[in-house]
Design a protein around this motif. Structure first.
Motif, PDB file in Angstrom:
ATOM      1  N   ILE A   1      35.358  43.470  45.045  1.00 35.43           N
ATOM      2  CA  ILE A   1      35.947  44.438  45.110  1.00 35.43           C
ATOM      3  C   ILE A   1      36.264  44.996  46.560  1.00 35.43           C
ATOM      4  O   ILE A   1      37.217  44.815  47.313  1.00 35.43           O
ATOM      5  CB  ILE A   1      35.399  45.974  44.549  1.00 35.43           C
ATOM      6  CG1 ILE A   1      35.124  46.024  42.899  1.00 35.43           C
ATOM      7  CG2 ILE A   1      36.325  46.990  44.404  1.00 35.43           C
ATOM      8  CD1 ILE A   1      36.316  45.618  42.255  1.00 35.43           C
TER       9      ILE A   1
ATOM     10  N   GLY B   1      39.331  42.350  46.889  1.00 36.14           N
ATOM     11  CA  GLY B   1      40.544  42.699  46.995  1.00 36.14           C
ATOM     12  C   GLY B   1      40.730  43.652  48.191  1.00 36.14           C
ATOM     13  O   GLY B   1      42.480  43.738  48.036  1.00 36.14           O
TER      14      GLY B   1
ATOM     15  N   TRP C   1      44.781  47.177  43.400  1.00 36.06           N
ATOM     16  CA  TRP C   1      43.333  46.831  43.091  1.00 36.06           C
ATOM     17  C   TRP C   1      42.563  47.804  42.259  1.00 36.06           C
ATOM     18  O   TRP C   1      41.401  47.996  42.058  1.00 36.06           O
ATOM     19  CB  TRP C   1      43.566  47.373  45.160  1.00 36.06           C
ATOM     20  CG  TRP C   1      41.689  47.520  44.964  1.00 36.06           C
ATOM     21  CD1 TRP C   1      41.549  45.525  45.567  1.00 36.06           C
ATOM     22  CD2 TRP C   1      41.677  48.249  45.167  1.00 36.06           C
ATOM     23  NE1 TRP C   1      39.434  46.958  46.390  1.00 36.06           N
ATOM     24  CE2 TRP C   1      39.901  48.117  46.033  1.00 36.06           C
ATOM     25  CE3 TRP C   1      41.558  49.304  45.704  1.00 36.06           C
ATOM     26  CZ2 TRP C   1      38.974  48.695  46.326  1.00 36.06           C
ATOM     27  CZ3 TRP C   1      40.735  51.138  46.682  1.00 36.06           C
ATOM     28  CH2 TRP C   1      39.781  50.432  46.462  1.00 36.06           C
TER      29      TRP C   1
ATOM     30  N   MET D   1      41.896  47.117  39.290  1.00 32.54           N
ATOM     31  CA  MET D   1      40.609  46.626  39.464  1.00 32.54           C
ATOM     32  C   MET D   1      38.868  47.197  39.249  1.00 32.54           C
ATOM     33  O   MET D   1      37.996  46.726  39.280  1.00 32.54           O
ATOM     34  CB  MET D   1      40.095  45.694  40.807  1.00 32.54           C
ATOM     35  CG  MET D   1      41.080  44.939  40.683  1.00 32.54           C
ATOM     36  SD  MET D   1      41.563  43.409  41.544  1.00 32.54           S
ATOM     37  CE  MET D   1      39.493  42.954  41.991  1.00 32.54           C
TER      38      MET D   1
ATOM     39  N   THR E   1      35.752  48.181  36.251  1.00 34.74           N
ATOM     40  CA  THR E   1      34.015  47.732  36.793  1.00 34.74           C
ATOM     41  C   THR E   1      33.455  49.046  36.327  1.00 34.74           C
ATOM     42  O   THR E   1      32.454  49.265  36.217  1.00 34.74           O
ATOM     43  CB  THR E   1      33.712  47.868  38.341  1.00 34.74           C
ATOM     44  OG1 THR E   1      34.095  49.081  38.644  1.00 34.74           O
ATOM     45  CG2 THR E   1      34.371  46.176  39.190  1.00 34.74           C
TER      46      THR E   1
END
Length: 432
Positions: free
Chosen positions: A157, A160, A168, A171, A175
Motif C-alpha cells: 500500500i 502504491g 490507490w 486498494m 484491505t
C-alpha cells in the motif's frame, strides 16, 4: 533518517574470491533493507485547488510526490521515475492504514493541520504560503521515515501511494484495515483490568508523557521569547522615523543620521526571516511531540494483547476447576441452574458425569491450544515492539541532537548579524 545502514564489505587482498570479479558478478546482491538506499523520494510543488460540487466547493492543497531510482542495479524493483499528486487527507489515510496494520511499530506522525505553539504574529491560515511550505517539508520527512523503516517500506500500500494515483484509495479500503483498528478499541480500557502488566510498557507510557511535556514546555518558552524578540526588533523601526525627521533639522549631521536610521530599519526587518526560520525547528520538535502519541498507541495494543492472554488464562483455570469438582461429584458453591437441578432431581448418573467430563476435557484442550497461540502471538508482539521502540529511541537521540545544535548555530548567526548592524550604526554615530 534511519540508524540501520547497509554494511559495506571490506576488501581483502589475501582472499582470492574477493579479487575474482567474475565470480562476484555471479553472486546475487543482497536486497537493500530500505527504499532510501536505492530511491529518492521528494514532496514538492504544493498547489491550491478547488473542486466544485452541487452544494459546495472544496478547496485544498495538493502535493507532488516524486520518486526516482538511483541505483541502476535496482531497476527490477521499481520504475525509473514516478510522480503522483496527493492531498493531505490521502497522507492521513496512509498513516491510519499503517497504524492499524503494523501495531507493534512506532509509526511516524503527520504534521499538524493547523499551526500551534506559534508566536503571535505567525500566520495560522492553513493556506498561508509559509505554513504550506513547512507542511510540505514535514510531509516529505514523513515519507522518508516510512521509506527508511525496514518493515514499513516493504508494504504494498505504501508502494502504491508513491506510484499509483488512480485506484490507490480503493486498494487501501480493500484491505479492510478499518475493522482491524475498530477491533482494538477495547484496548483503551484494558490497562485498568490487567493483572500482570509488563513494567517495560508501563515505563514507556511514562516516558512518552514526559517526552511530550518537555517538548511542550520548550515550545511554549520559545513562543514567548519570539513574541518579545519580535517586539524588541520592531520598536527599532521608530528610530528610523526619528532619525529621518532629525536629519531634516540638523543639516550638518543629516547624512550620518539617515545612515543610522537605515541600519535601524534593517535591524527591525531582519526579525521576520529569523523567526520564520525558527518555525522550521519548531516543526521538527512538534514531530517528536506527536511521536509520543505513537508510543502510547503501541502501549495500548500491548495492553489489548495482554488482556486477551489473561482472559484466556482465566478461562482455562475456570474450566480446570469445573473438571476437578465434577470428578469429585461436587457442584459449584455459587448458585447455578445445574446445581439447583441436582438438588431437585438428584445427581447425575455416572454415564452423564462421564459425558460432561469428556466434554470439559475437550474444551480444556481447545482452550490450552488457544492460550498457547495467544501467548506466542503476545510474545512475538512484545519482542517486535521493544525492538522498534529501541530503534525509535536511538533515532530520537540523533535527531534531537541535530535539531538543537542547528538551532544554536542559527541563534549565533542571528546574534552576529545583529552585532554587525549595530557596529555599522555605531560608526554612523561616531561621524556626527
Amino acid at each position: 533518517m534511519a540508524d540501520e545502514k547497509e554494511s559495506t564489505p571490506c576488501t581483502d587482498d589475501k582472499n582470492p574470491e574477493k579479487r575474482d570479479h567474475t565470480k562476484a558478478d555471479r553472486i546475487e546482491r543482497p536486497r537493500p533493507t530500505h527504499l532510501l538506499q536505492w530511491m529518492e523520494i521528494t514532496v514538492s510543488e504544493p498547489e491550491k485547488r478547488t473542486v466544485a460540487s452541487m452544494k459546495m466547493q472544496d478547496t485544498f492543497i495538493v502535493y507532488l510526490v516524486e520518486t526516482r531510482v538511483t541505483d541502476p542495479n535496482m531497476r527490477g524493483y521499481g520504475e525509473g521515475a514516478t510522480s503522483v499528486w496527493r492531498r493531505y487527507s490521502e497522507f492521513e489515510l496512509l498513516r491510519n492504514y499503517l497504524d492499524a496494520t503494523f501495531p507493534a511499530i512506532v509509526v511516524p506522525p503527520l504534521p499538524e493541520k493547523k499551526a500551534s505553539y506559534a508566536w503571535q504574529n505567525a500566520s495560522t491560515d492553513k493556506f498561508d504560503p509559509d505554513f504550506v511550505e513547512r507542511r510540505r517539508a514535514a510531509l516529505e520527512i514523513f515519507l522518508l521515515r516510512v521509506a527508511a523503516h525496514p518493515k514499513l517500506c516493504q508494504d504494498k500500500i505504501f508502494s502504491g501511494f508513491l506510484k499509483e494515483e488512480n485506484g490507490w484509495k480503493e486498494m487501501v479500503y480493500a484491505t479492510d484495515f478499518q475493522s482491524k483498528a475498530e477491533s482494538r478499541l477495547k484496548s483503551l480500557n484494558a490497562a485498568f483490568r490487567l493483572k500482570k502488566p509488563d513494567q517495560r510498557f508501563e515505563e514507556l507510557k511514562n516516558y512518552s508523557n514526559e517526552l511530550q511535556n518537555n517538548i511542550a514546555n520548550i515550545l511554549k518558552i520559545r513562543m514567548r521569547l519570539c513574541d518579545k524578540l519580535y517586539g524588541i526588533h520592531k520598536v527599532h523601526a521608530n528610530y528610523t522615523r526619528v532619525f529621518h525627521e532629525w536629519s531634516l533639522i540638523e543639516k550638518d549631521i543629516a547624512q550620518p543620521l539617515q545612515s543610522a536610521g537605515h541600519y535601524m530599519d534593517v535591524y527591525a526587518s531582519s526579525v521576520d526571516a529569523a523567526l520564520e526560520e525558527e518555525e522550521q525547528y519548531a516543526d521538527q520538535l512538534k514531530e517528536y511531540y506527536a511521536f509520543g502519541d505513537s508510543l502510547r498507541s503501541v502501549c495500548r495494543r500491548y495492553e489489548c494483547a495482554q488482556y486477551d492472554l489473561e482472559r484466556a488464562e482465566d478461562t482455562l483455570s475456570s474450566k480446570a476447576a469445573q473438571r476437578e469438582m465434577l470428578a469429585q461429584g461436587k457442584t459449584g458453591g455459587s448458585f447455578s441452574l445445574s446445581g439447583m437441578k441436582s438438588k431437585l432431581f438428584g445427581s447425575d448418573t455416572p454415564e452423564q458425569r462421564e459425558a460432561k467430563l469428556k466434554q470439559l476435557e475437550e474444551q480444556i484442550a481447545q482452550t490450552e491450544t488457544e492460550l498457547k497461540q495467544i501467548s506466542e502471538e503476545t510474545q512475538v508482539f512484545v519482542d517486535a515492539a521493544l525492538r522498534d521502540i529501541d530503534r525509535f529511541k536511538r533515532q530520537k537521540v540523533k535527531d534531537l541532537r541535530e535539531i538543537f545544535t542547528n538551532y544554536a548555530v542559527m541563534q549565533i548567526k542571528q546574534c552576529k548579524k545583529g552585532i554587525a548592524i549595530w557596529t555599522s550604526a555605531k560608526d554612523c554615530f561616531s561621524k556626527m
